[in-house]
Design an enzyme around this catalytic site. Sequence first.
Site, short mmCIF file in Angstrom:
data_model
loop_
_atom_site.label_atom_id
_atom_site.label_comp_id
_atom_site.label_asym_id
_atom_site.label_seq_id
_atom_site.Cartn_x
_atom_site.Cartn_y
_atom_site.Cartn_z
N PHE A 91 27.69 16.73 46.23
CA PHE A 91 27.42 17.78 47.21
C PHE A 91 26.01 17.67 47.80
CE2 PHE A 91 30.47 20.01 44.26
CZ PHE A 91 31.57 19.80 45.08
N HIS B 74 41.00 37.94 46.33
CA HIS B 74 42.43 37.67 46.31
C HIS B 74 43.27 38.93 46.12
CE1 HIS B 74 42.07 37.60 41.88
NE2 HIS B 74 43.38 37.74 41.84
N ASP C 177 32.64 40.93 37.71
CA ASP C 177 33.87 40.14 37.80
C ASP C 177 35.00 40.93 38.46
OD1 ASP C 177 35.44 37.81 37.23
OD2 ASP C 177 36.39 38.92 35.58
N HIS D 256 37.30 43.49 43.34
CA HIS D 256 38.69 43.93 43.36
C HIS D 256 38.83 45.45 43.29
CE1 HIS D 256 39.12 39.73 42.80
NE2 HIS D 256 39.13 39.71 41.48
C1 BG6 Z 1 39.51 37.13 38.90
C2 BG6 Z 1 38.60 37.33 37.73
O1 BG6 Z 1 38.85 37.39 40.10
O2 BG6 Z 1 40.60 38.03 38.78
C3 BG6 Z 1 39.32 37.11 36.42
O3 BG6 Z 1 37.51 36.42 37.82
C4 BG6 Z 1 40.55 37.99 36.36
O4 BG6 Z 1 38.48 37.39 35.31
C5 BG6 Z 1 41.38 37.82 37.62
O5 BG6 Z 1 41.30 37.61 35.22
C6 BG6 Z 1 42.52 38.82 37.67
O6 BG6 Z 1 43.35 38.51 38.74
P1 BG6 Z 1 44.89 38.89 38.71
O7 BG6 Z 1 45.40 38.46 40.05
O8 BG6 Z 1 45.50 38.14 37.57
O9 BG6 Z 1 44.95 40.36 38.50
#
Ligand code: BG6
Length: 516
Positions: free
Chosen positions: A110, A203, A260, A265
């Site tokens: 990189f 995500h 995290d 999220h």
């Molecule tokens: C990620 C975290 O963003 O999301 C992880 O870094 C977590 O620690 C994961 O396990 C959970 O994602 P999902 O889609 O399985 O609920």
Amino acid sequence: MPQRSAVEAPNPLREGLRIKHSPEPCAMVIFGATGDLTHRKLLPALYNLALEHPLPAGFSVIGFARRPYTDEQFREQAFEAINEYSRQKPINQQVWESFASGIFYLQSDFHNQAGYEKLNALLNRLDRERGTGGNRIFYLSTPPSQYPEIIQRLGAAGLNKSRKGWTRIIIEKPFGHDLASARELNRQVLRVFKEEQVYRIDHYLGKETVQNILVFRLANGIFEPVWNRRYVDHVQITVAENIGLEGRAAYYEEAGAIRDMVQNHMMQLLTLVAMEPPIAFDATAVRDEKVKVLHALQPLQGQNALLNTVRGQYTAGWMNGRLVPGYTEEPGVRPDSGTETYVALKVFVDNWRWADVPFYLRTGKRLPKRVTEIAIQFKQPPSMFWQRSNIQGQIDPNVIVLRIQPDEGISLRFGAKVPGTEMQIRSVNMDFFYGSSFMRPQPEAYERLLLDCMLGDSTLFTRRDEVEAAWEFIQGILDAWAEAPRETIHPYEAGTWGPQAADEFIWRDGRRWRRP
Ligand code: BG6
């Protein structure tokens, strides 16, 4: 006219997912192409897109990483990854062959500018040979410490814009480690790319059930009128995981549950539950409303932050008949680690709709099961009528539960008369299940998000001001925790629902956590 059954009826959510128009041919360059995310999520998502919504002819993937692979070796790896992680199996040989013919590999450090020049030449070649039309997506899936350099070198190679076509960049989480680093990263990104080129990924926003929060609220006449402080007693958002560290100690030790899961999220779930209806379903209108929620959060700072949060760390315990190690016994974790694996917090959205309604958030690793849900608990009706009438049974509050995962669906809890000659009341559930209502598998979050990026739709990505507003709120908690003694991190046994202190925390308000 006969009614269409639920199975035949169009699902507004799925319809929204269909390609409004096909994406234009493009090339996606994945930095960190030999990593876990590429194997588990990105390549399987692209293959599934190829399978379901034919990706545009000429679509190409370039893996950019340090390890010495040939195109052929990288294709073999891609095949193994897809074979293992694709949600649709077995692999369709014809689709795979056409998809694989567009996979390439570029070996480079990189730090080496020559690698970016070679990338430029390869992209130009693909434009000519595969008709990618100068359209590029750069996907940063490396450790975040590499982001600034990659971005700067892309700029130096003139790859931040195309002479013809478009150029976009997807940035994986974590976006910054705290408020200052998130702001700095934004500055670095925006020195090279324009905001409309930047797709910060979370995500959770790609999950169908998360998108359904707004559909549920806004496409139904009966829920939105009660979605406010007049009717809602409180909201509980739970993101429980049964997994532990999964070999990610180096990352997790620095992050902990708040960085995290909460900063990204859970803040996203909160904004979708609390936001005002946007004037349209587009990137600007939706994100404007989400940012307003983040700005309305009552700051948690100093003593106030300590009173309104609980931190926990799991110790050894039994899960599904297996003894699992405690957090500090996990490989790569410091024996005296002060990283939290559980956090609960109470937040208020100080605006007209939500004033005085507590939102309780909790997340943790090594909890008894994997479940993400949002529970809206309503105020109770006056009880004197029932008390005076000496009616048996307890009158529980109404609750709407949005089950994000697993068992995706929605349930409404209400009181009903127990059949019989006596007047007795019991709570019952009215349930909707995605699986049985639509009989179709749900696409993975990354499928939706990658497709949206190809289409130039950033509604489900985080905007600069949004990510900074979320960090601003979290920073107050981080600062307060940094000053607090180690004893404020409460141990909880793996396989339990978190520390006792978290139960006491909500009992103080005369409420209790749901047992999902
Ligand atoms: C990620 C975290 O963003 O999301 C992880 O870094 C977590 O620690 C994961 O396990 C959970 O994602 P999902 O889609 O399985 O609920």
